[in-house]
Motif scaffolding. Structure first.
Motif, short mmCIF file in Angstrom:
data_model
loop_
_atom_site.label_atom_id
_atom_site.label_comp_id
_atom_site.label_asym_id
_atom_site.label_seq_id
_atom_site.Cartn_x
_atom_site.Cartn_y
_atom_site.Cartn_z
N TYR A 1 0.27 -1.36 -0.04
CA TYR A 1 0.31 0.37 -0.12
C TYR A 1 0.56 1.21 -0.17
CZ TYR A 1 -3.43 3.39 1.47
OH TYR A 1 -4.26 4.16 1.21
N ALA A 2 1.81 1.69 1.10
CA ALA A 2 2.64 2.22 1.44
C ALA A 2 3.47 2.91 -0.13
CB ALA A 2 3.38 2.43 2.30
N LYS A 3 4.21 1.37 -0.82
CA LYS A 3 4.88 1.96 -1.87
C LYS A 3 3.62 2.79 -3.17
CE LYS A 3 8.14 -1.67 -2.94
NZ LYS A 3 8.55 -3.47 -3.28
N ASN A 4 2.69 2.39 -3.45
CA ASN A 4 2.01 2.62 -4.68
C ASN A 4 1.05 3.67 -3.96
OD1 ASN A 4 2.45 0.94 -6.82
ND2 ASN A 4 1.16 -0.81 -4.84
N ALA A 5 1.55 4.61 -2.24
CA ALA A 5 0.89 5.59 -2.15
C ALA A 5 1.44 7.12 -2.68
CB ALA A 5 0.67 6.03 -0.66
N ALA A 6 0.74 8.20 -2.60
CA ALA A 6 1.39 9.55 -3.40
C ALA A 6 2.24 9.88 -2.64
CB ALA A 6 0.05 10.26 -3.44
N ASP A 7 3.14 10.67 -3.52
CA ASP A 7 4.59 11.13 -2.76
C ASP A 7 3.36 12.52 -2.39
OD1 ASP A 7 5.88 9.12 -3.32
OD2 ASP A 7 6.49 10.41 -5.34
N PRO A 8 4.36 13.16 -1.55
CA PRO A 8 3.54 14.65 -1.16
C PRO A 8 3.92 15.62 -2.38
CG PRO A 8 5.20 14.65 -0.10
CD PRO A 8 5.36 13.30 -0.68
#
Ligand SMILES: Cc1ncc(C[n+]2csc(CCOP(=O)(O)OP(=O)(O)O)c2C)c(N)n1
Length: 323
Positions: free
Chosen positions: A304-311
Motif C-alpha cells: 500500500y505504502a509503495k503505491n501511495a502518492a508522494d507529497p
C-alpha cells in the motif's frame, strides 16, 4: 514494590505486540537495504520489550513521548503497520505528510507526542503534560522515554527535579541500551546504575532487565498506579542492548562481537514466548499462525505504502503560515 501479575489474555496480548514490533522492524531493515525507505532508519532492535511492555497498560488520555527506539509504543497506542509504513516512506498520507521520516509523527488522538531529534527534550514535554493532568485532576499520567546517553543532558535533570517537586503523575523510563552511538556506558556516567540518581530527586528508582517484558510491565504498571494515585514520579532504568548500529547505516563495528552474540540470545519476544509456553498459555501452532498473520499484514502495508502518492512539493508550505 508490590508486583502485580498478568492474567492470560494480557500476557498473550503483550507477547503479540512485542512480536509484531520485532517482525515489523526486522522487515524495515530489509526495506532500507533495498532503498525503499526515505532517509535514515532507527529501530529499537533488542528494545522492543521496553517500548511495548511499558505502554500496554495505559488508558485514554495518558500521554507518551516515545524515543526513536519506540516504534512498538506507537503500535500499542493504535498506530497501524500501514500508517507507520506511510510515514517511513515519507508519503503524503503519512503522519508528517512526508515532511519528516523515522517515527517522528505524533497523534493527539493516541496521546503520542511527535518526536523531535533534540535529545532529552521529549521527556520534558511529557512532564509538561503530566503537569496539565495534575491541574485538570483527570487521573491521567505521562511517560517520558530517554536513552542512557541522553541522561547526560541538563533537560533530564530539570525534568525529574520539577516532576518530583510538583509530585507530578510522571514516569521517566531510561532505555539503557548501553551504547549512545559509539559511546559506551563507561564514558557516559560514573554512578553504578542510573536509577541511583532517583535518590537525589527524592523519588523511587528501579533498575530492571529490559529484556524481561513481564518485569518491565509490572515495574512500570506499579509506577503508573502510584502516579495516578497522586504519589508522584518514578525513575525506571530498563537495561537492554542495542542489537544493531545506531541507525541502519551504522555497522556498529565498535561493539564487541561476543557481547552482541550474548545479547542476541535474549530477544524479548523469544524469552517471553518460552515463558508463556512453559505456563501452557501459548503453543507452537499458535505461534506459527501469528507469525504468518503478521507477515501478511506487513506485506500489505508495504504494498500500500509503495503505491501511495508522494507529497506535492508545494504542500511543504501547508501549516507553516497562519492565514
Ligand atoms: C542534543 C542532541 N545532541 C546530539 C544528538 C545526536 N544524536 C542523536 S541520537 C544520539 C545518541 C543517543 O544515545 P542514547 O540517548 O543513549 O539513545 P540510543 O540512540 O542509544 O537509544 C546522538 C548523540 C541529538 N539528536 N541531540
Amino acid at each position: 514494590m508490590i508486583i502485580s501479575s498478568l492474567d492470560k489474555p494480557l500476557a498473550r496480548n503483550l507477547y503479540e505486540q512485542i512480536l509484531r514490533t520485532y517482525l515489523f522492524e526486522e522487515n524495515l531493515h530489509l526495506l532500507y537495504r533495498k532503498g525503499e525507505l526515505m532517509g535514515g532508519l532507527y529501530t529499537g532492535s533488542g528494545n522492543e520489550g521496553v517500548a511495548v511492555a511499558s505502554t500496554i497498560m495505559l488508558i485514554e488520555g495518558d500521554v507518551i513521548a516515545p524515543s526513536h527506539r519506540g516504534i512498538g509504543a506507537h503500535f500499542v497506542r493504535g498506530e497501524t503497520f500501514r500508517g507507520m509504513m506511510l510515514q517511513l516512506m515519507a508519503k503524503a498520507e503519512g503522519g508528517t505528510k512526508g515532511r519528516d521520516n523515522a517515527a517522528h509523527q505524533g497523534s493527539m488522538k493516541r496521546g503520542i507526542l511527535g518526536m523531535i531529534s533534540h535529545l532529552a527534550v521529549m521527556p520534558a514535554n511529557a512532564m509538561g503534560c503530566a503537569l496539565a493532568h495534575k491541574i485538570k485532576k483527570n487521573g491521567n499520567v505521562a511517560l517520558g522515554f530517554i536513552g542512557e546517553g541522553s541522561t547526560s543532558l541538563g533537560d533530564f535533570h530539570e525534568t525529574l527535579n520539577m516532576a518530583a517537586v510538583l509530585k507530578l503523575p510522571f514516569v521517566m523510563i531510561i532505555e539503557n541500551n548501553q551504547w549512545a552511538y559509539s559511546t559506551s556506558t563507561k564514558y557516559q556516567y560514573a554512578c553504578k546504575q542510573l536509577s541511583d540518581r532517583a535518590l537525589g530527586y527524592g523519588i523511587p528508582g528501579f533498575t530492571i532487565d529490559g529484556t524481561d517484558a513481564e518485569l518491565v510491565y509490572q515495574t512500570v504498571n506499579e509506577a503508573v498506579v502510584r502516579a495516578r494515585a497522586g504519589q508522584g514520579p518514578t525513575l525506571i532504568e530498563a537495561v537492554t542492548m542495542r542489537l544493531r548500529g545506531h541507525s541502519a547505516a551504522d555497522m556498529a563495528e565498535y561493539v564487541p562481537k561476543e557481547v552482541l552474540e550474548e545479547w542476541k540470545e535474549k530477544l524479548p519476544h523469544k524469552l517471553y514466548r518460552d515463558k508463556l509456553m512453559a505456563r501452557g498459555w501459548w503453543s507452537e501452532q499458535e505461534d506459527q499462525a501469528l507469525v504468518a498473520k503478521i507477515s501478511t499484514e506487513i506485506d500489505e502495508a508495504v504494498a500500500y505504502a509503495k503505491n501511495a502518492a508522494d507529497p506535492e512539493p508545494w504542500s511543504g508550505l501547508d501549516g507553516v503560515y497562519a492565514d
